[in-house]
Design a protein around this motif. Structure first.
Motif, PDB file in Angstrom:
ATOM      1  N   UNK A  29       1.012  -1.402  -0.109  1.00  0.00           N
ATOM      2  CA  UNK A  29       0.044  -0.137   0.155  1.00  0.00           C
ATOM      3  C   UNK A  29       0.951   0.971   0.032  1.00  0.00           C
ATOM      4  N   UNK A  30       1.682   1.675   0.965  1.00  0.00           N
ATOM      5  CA  UNK A  30       2.905   2.313   1.134  1.00  0.00           C
ATOM      6  C   UNK A  30       3.844   2.308  -0.444  1.00  0.00           C
ATOM      7  N   UNK A  31       4.088   1.680  -0.693  1.00  0.00           N
ATOM      8  CA  UNK A  31       4.411   1.652  -1.993  1.00  0.00           C
ATOM      9  C   UNK A  31       4.320   2.731  -3.042  1.00  0.00           C
ATOM     10  N   UNK A  32       2.513   2.017  -3.187  1.00  0.00           N
ATOM     11  CA  UNK A  32       1.347   2.035  -4.314  1.00  0.00           C
ATOM     12  C   UNK A  32       0.929   3.486  -4.425  1.00  0.00           C
ATOM     13  N   UNK A  33       0.523   3.663  -2.989  1.00  0.00           N
ATOM     14  CA  UNK A  33      -0.113   5.237  -2.420  1.00  0.00           C
ATOM     15  C   UNK A  33       1.621   6.193  -2.906  1.00  0.00           C
ATOM     16  N   UNK A  44       1.417   6.942   3.715  1.00  0.00           N
ATOM     17  CA  UNK A  44       1.216   6.787   4.776  1.00  0.00           C
ATOM     18  C   UNK A  44       0.423   7.019   4.968  1.00  0.00           C
ATOM     19  N   UNK A  45      -0.652   8.855   4.779  1.00  0.00           N
ATOM     20  CA  UNK A  45      -1.938   9.027   5.463  1.00  0.00           C
ATOM     21  C   UNK A  45      -2.838   7.152   4.196  1.00  0.00           C
ATOM     22  N   UNK A  46      -2.578   7.060   3.044  1.00  0.00           N
ATOM     23  CA  UNK A  46      -3.099   6.297   3.038  1.00  0.00           C
ATOM     24  C   UNK A  46      -3.484   5.091   3.153  1.00  0.00           C
ATOM     25  N   UNK A  74      -7.569  -0.729  -3.628  1.00  0.00           N
ATOM     26  CA  UNK A  74      -7.938  -0.732  -3.027  1.00  0.00           C
ATOM     27  C   UNK A  74      -6.850   0.614  -2.777  1.00  0.00           C
ATOM     28  N   UNK A  75      -6.086   0.278  -2.910  1.00  0.00           N
ATOM     29  CA  UNK A  75      -5.117   1.842  -2.909  1.00  0.00           C
ATOM     30  C   UNK A  75      -5.181   2.597  -4.289  1.00  0.00           C
ATOM     31  N   UNK A  76      -4.960   2.040  -5.357  1.00  0.00           N
ATOM     32  CA  UNK A  76      -5.495   2.765  -6.388  1.00  0.00           C
ATOM     33  C   UNK A  76      -6.367   3.832  -6.756  1.00  0.00           C
ATOM     34  N   UNK A  77      -7.834   3.191  -5.793  1.00  0.00           N
ATOM     35  CA  UNK A  77      -8.568   4.178  -5.631  1.00  0.00           C
ATOM     36  C   UNK A  77      -8.410   5.005  -5.018  1.00  0.00           C
ATOM     37  N   UNK A  78      -7.860   4.789  -3.805  1.00  0.00           N
ATOM     38  CA  UNK A  78      -8.018   5.351  -1.949  1.00  0.00           C
ATOM     39  C   UNK A  78      -6.483   6.795  -3.479  1.00  0.00           C
ATOM     40  N   UNK A  79      -6.082   6.555  -3.985  1.00  0.00           N
ATOM     41  CA  UNK A  79      -5.442   7.333  -4.503  1.00  0.00           C
ATOM     42  C   UNK A  79      -5.755   8.763  -5.705  1.00  0.00           C
ATOM     43  N   UNK A  80      -6.320   7.471  -6.394  1.00  0.00           N
ATOM     44  CA  UNK A  80      -7.692   8.436  -7.351  1.00  0.00           C
ATOM     45  C   UNK A  80      -8.511   9.192  -6.573  1.00  0.00           C
ATOM     46  N   UNK A  81      -9.400   9.172  -5.797  1.00  0.00           N
ATOM     47  CA  UNK A  81     -10.046  10.422  -4.601  1.00  0.00           C
ATOM     48  C   UNK A  81      -9.194  11.146  -4.277  1.00  0.00           C
ATOM     49  N   UNK A  82      -7.479  10.830  -4.045  1.00  0.00           N
ATOM     50  CA  UNK A  82      -7.140  11.892  -3.851  1.00  0.00           C
ATOM     51  C   UNK A  82      -6.405  12.722  -4.773  1.00  0.00           C
ATOM     52  N   UNK A 115      -3.094  16.979 -20.022  1.00  0.00           N
ATOM     53  CA  UNK A 115      -5.315  17.633 -19.103  1.00  0.00           C
ATOM     54  C   UNK A 115      -5.866  16.675 -19.873  1.00  0.00           C
ATOM     55  N   UNK A 116      -6.365  16.653 -20.330  1.00  0.00           N
ATOM     56  CA  UNK A 116      -7.552  16.321 -21.127  1.00  0.00           C
ATOM     57  C   UNK A 116      -8.194  14.192 -20.822  1.00  0.00           C
ATOM     58  N   UNK A 117      -6.550  13.597 -20.972  1.00  0.00           N
ATOM     59  CA  UNK A 117      -6.510  12.301 -19.974  1.00  0.00           C
ATOM     60  C   UNK A 117      -6.436  12.123 -19.126  1.00  0.00           C
ATOM     61  N   UNK A 118      -6.523  12.974 -18.816  1.00  0.00           N
ATOM     62  CA  UNK A 118      -6.582  13.115 -16.659  1.00  0.00           C
ATOM     63  C   UNK A 118      -8.002  13.082 -16.387  1.00  0.00           C
ATOM     64  N   UNK A 119      -9.099  13.752 -17.689  1.00  0.00           N
ATOM     65  CA  UNK A 119     -10.436  13.773 -17.448  1.00  0.00           C
ATOM     66  C   UNK A 119     -11.471  12.228 -17.929  1.00  0.00           C
ATOM     67  N   UNK A 120     -10.476  11.168 -17.706  1.00  0.00           N
ATOM     68  CA  UNK A 120     -11.060   9.994 -18.032  1.00  0.00           C
ATOM     69  C   UNK A 120     -12.602   9.516 -16.786  1.00  0.00           C
ATOM     70  N   UNK A 121     -12.911   9.298 -17.201  1.00  0.00           N
ATOM     71  CA  UNK A 121     -13.793   8.270 -16.026  1.00  0.00           C
ATOM     72  C   UNK A 121     -12.596   7.622 -15.517  1.00  0.00           C
ATOM     73  N   UNK A 122     -13.584   7.306 -14.203  1.00  0.00           N
ATOM     74  CA  UNK A 122     -12.644   6.674 -12.968  1.00  0.00           C
ATOM     75  C   UNK A 122     -12.099   5.386 -12.845  1.00  0.00           C
ATOM     76  N   UNK A 123     -13.288   4.466 -13.391  1.00  0.00           N
ATOM     77  CA  UNK A 123     -13.443   3.699 -13.716  1.00  0.00           C
ATOM     78  C   UNK A 123     -11.695   3.264 -14.815  1.00  0.00           C
ATOM     79  N   UNK A 124     -12.031   4.165 -16.014  1.00  0.00           N
ATOM     80  CA  UNK A 124     -11.091   4.491 -17.539  1.00  0.00           C
ATOM     81  C   UNK A 124      -9.766   4.174 -16.950  1.00  0.00           C
ATOM     82  N   UNK A 125      -9.907   5.597 -15.643  1.00  0.00           N
ATOM     83  CA  UNK A 125      -8.455   5.932 -15.584  1.00  0.00           C
ATOM     84  C   UNK A 125      -7.760   5.029 -14.540  1.00  0.00           C
ATOM     85  N   UNK A 126      -8.637   4.174 -13.640  1.00  0.00           N
ATOM     86  CA  UNK A 126      -7.773   2.778 -13.323  1.00  0.00           C
ATOM     87  C   UNK A 126      -7.491   2.089 -14.159  1.00  0.00           C
TER      88      UNK A 126
END
Lengths: 170, 259
Positions: A29-33, A44-46, A74-82, A115-126
């Motif tokens: 988790x730590x390394x991925x985050x 560490x917060x993640x 889980x870590x990917x989702x937590x990071x994407x939320x951030x 930036x446009x790529x960064x607008x991918x919907x959540x699932x596609x961003x993952x």
């Protein structure tokens, strides 16, 4: 993690299992985050966030995948939320974006594309992160997302299609 | 044109595959093929060594223990003999500090859930909780009323409520000084129904030691912050309980000490 977490486990058994997972797998988790967020303190917060979430809702883990695979997701989702901020996402995706720009294209255009790529919907961003940043196989992505390999293939195609649109827009 | 790149050589292992290998979580056939690849691929073997070192560093690190469920804030139990007080950092500094905290960690009815009159619990009563992040370290822990905090700690409040409504969080020190922690505007701000919902800002504790009563006003309407101030000042002056019409109140106490 064991199936006990998803079932009628007593608080004690949940505790024992999570203690073990925290000790044995927390580094994933730590390394991925750290990689996704680029910040040790935030990583560490993640770690805390992920395990607090598991303490609160142990049923999230259904035992369908390995603990490590589950923690990746889980870590990917937590990071994407951030990384809701588009520019933060763009910086992450910039690692995998190669803009073979026209001779007259500006650096700004490259940034716009990211930036446009960064607008991918959540699932596609993952999917973009798993496929391009982690360079996982379709099979691995299917495990992490809990979908079929065929669906992964379709999602990757969709990402590529949106990337082309982003390039045209840039 | 814009292209997305994949640079890993054909057949080389992803970090996920190596992590699974290290954790002994690969199926036998995959484990064998990964092992064979690692023995013959310098690049992947090097990555395996890196991930192994990373894992070992993590295990050796003085990491905070596995977080536990956040206790629910209990009503303040003023300590007559204590004359310490706590003070929030300057408002601007407070608002500038936006710290990311864990989410979704507690249930409404915990062991420290405040009993209602007659000793029965009030189902659905909104509650105020908080988290503490110590200095620049990574530790974030759930707090409970009466907890000791330190100068430099960052405190972030969280609410649990079965109903959406409006919220004001304010504190009063032993001298009767009122500080409003949430919101920044003149009226209560909306909160959604939910468990352990973190407020958007945190407060950084200064080096003034003491005890402070912190009160969450869970209201049906966007009441004025000034009304909350008056309520707290009046409660402090009369020894009564703070409260406003249309609002439910939850209280907690923070004890701030140097060590």
């Amino acid at each position: 993690m064991t199936r006990k977490l998803a079932g009628e486990a007593t608080p004690d058994t949940e505790r024992v299992d999570l203690d073990r997972i925290y000790r044995d797998h927390g580094h994933v988790v730590v390394r991925r985050a750290r990689r996704l967020l680029g910040d040790e303190a935030e990583a560490s917060e993640v770690l805390q966030e992920v395990f607090l979430s598991l303490l609160d809702r142990p049923g999230q883990f259904e035992g369908r995948s390995a603990v490590t695979t589950f923690l990746y997701a889980m870590t990917t989702n937590a990071c994407l939320n951030r990384l809701r901020n588009r520019r933060r996402r763009a910086r992450l995706l910039a690692d995998v974006v190669s803009v073979d720009v026209r001779p007259d294209a500006s650096h700004e255009a490259s940034l716009d594309a990211a930036l446009l790529l960064a607008q991918l919907p959540e699932r596609l961003a993952r999917v973009a992160i798993y496929y391009y940043l982690d360079e996982m196989t379709h099979e691995e992505i299917a495990d992490v997302l809990g979908v079929s390999r065929r669906q992964v293939g379709n999602l990757v195609l969709r990402v590529q299609e949106l990337a082309r649109k982003a390039a045209r827009a840039a | 044109m814009l292209e997305l790149e994949r640079n890993r050589s054909e057949g080389c292992l992803s970090d996920l595959r190596i992590d699974l290998y290290l954790a002994g979580e690969l199926q036998p056939a995959l484990r064998d093929s990964a092992g064979a690849h690692l023995r013959g691929c310098e690049s992947c073997a090097a990555r395996l060594a890196e991930l192994e070192q990373d894992r070992d560093r993590y295990r050796r690190a003085d990491r905070p223990p596995l977080p536990r469920r956040a206790p629910v804030a209990s009503p303040a139990r003023p300590r007559a003999s204590v004359h310490r007080w706590l003070w929030p950092a300057a408002a601007a500094a407070v608002l500038a500090l936006f710290v990311l905290w864990p989410r979704g960690v507690e249930e409404l009815s915990g062991p420290s859930d405040p009993p209602a009159a007659g000793g029965t619990r009030i189902k659905g009563r909104p509650s105020l909780g908080f988290y503490v992040k110590r200095g620049d370290g990574a530790e974030v822990r759930a707090g409970a009323s009466g907890d000791t905090v330190r100068p430099g700690d960052r405190v972030r409040f969280a609410t649990t409520s079965e109903e959406a409504g409006f919220l004001i969080v304010a504190g009063v020190d032993p001298a009767g000084r009122v500080s409003v922690y949430h919101p920044t505007g003149a009226r209560a701000e909306p909160i959604a129904a939910g468990t352990d919902q973190l407020l958007p800002t945190s407060v950084v504790l200064d080096d003034v030691l003491g005890s402070e009563l912190v009160v969450g006003f869970f209201c049906q309407a966007a009441v004025e912050v000034s009304a909350v101030r008056r309520s707290l000042e009046r409660a402090h002056a009369t020894g009564g309980e703070p409260g406003l019409p249309g609002c439910r109140v939850d209280q907690l106490r923070l004890e701030k000490r140097a060590r």
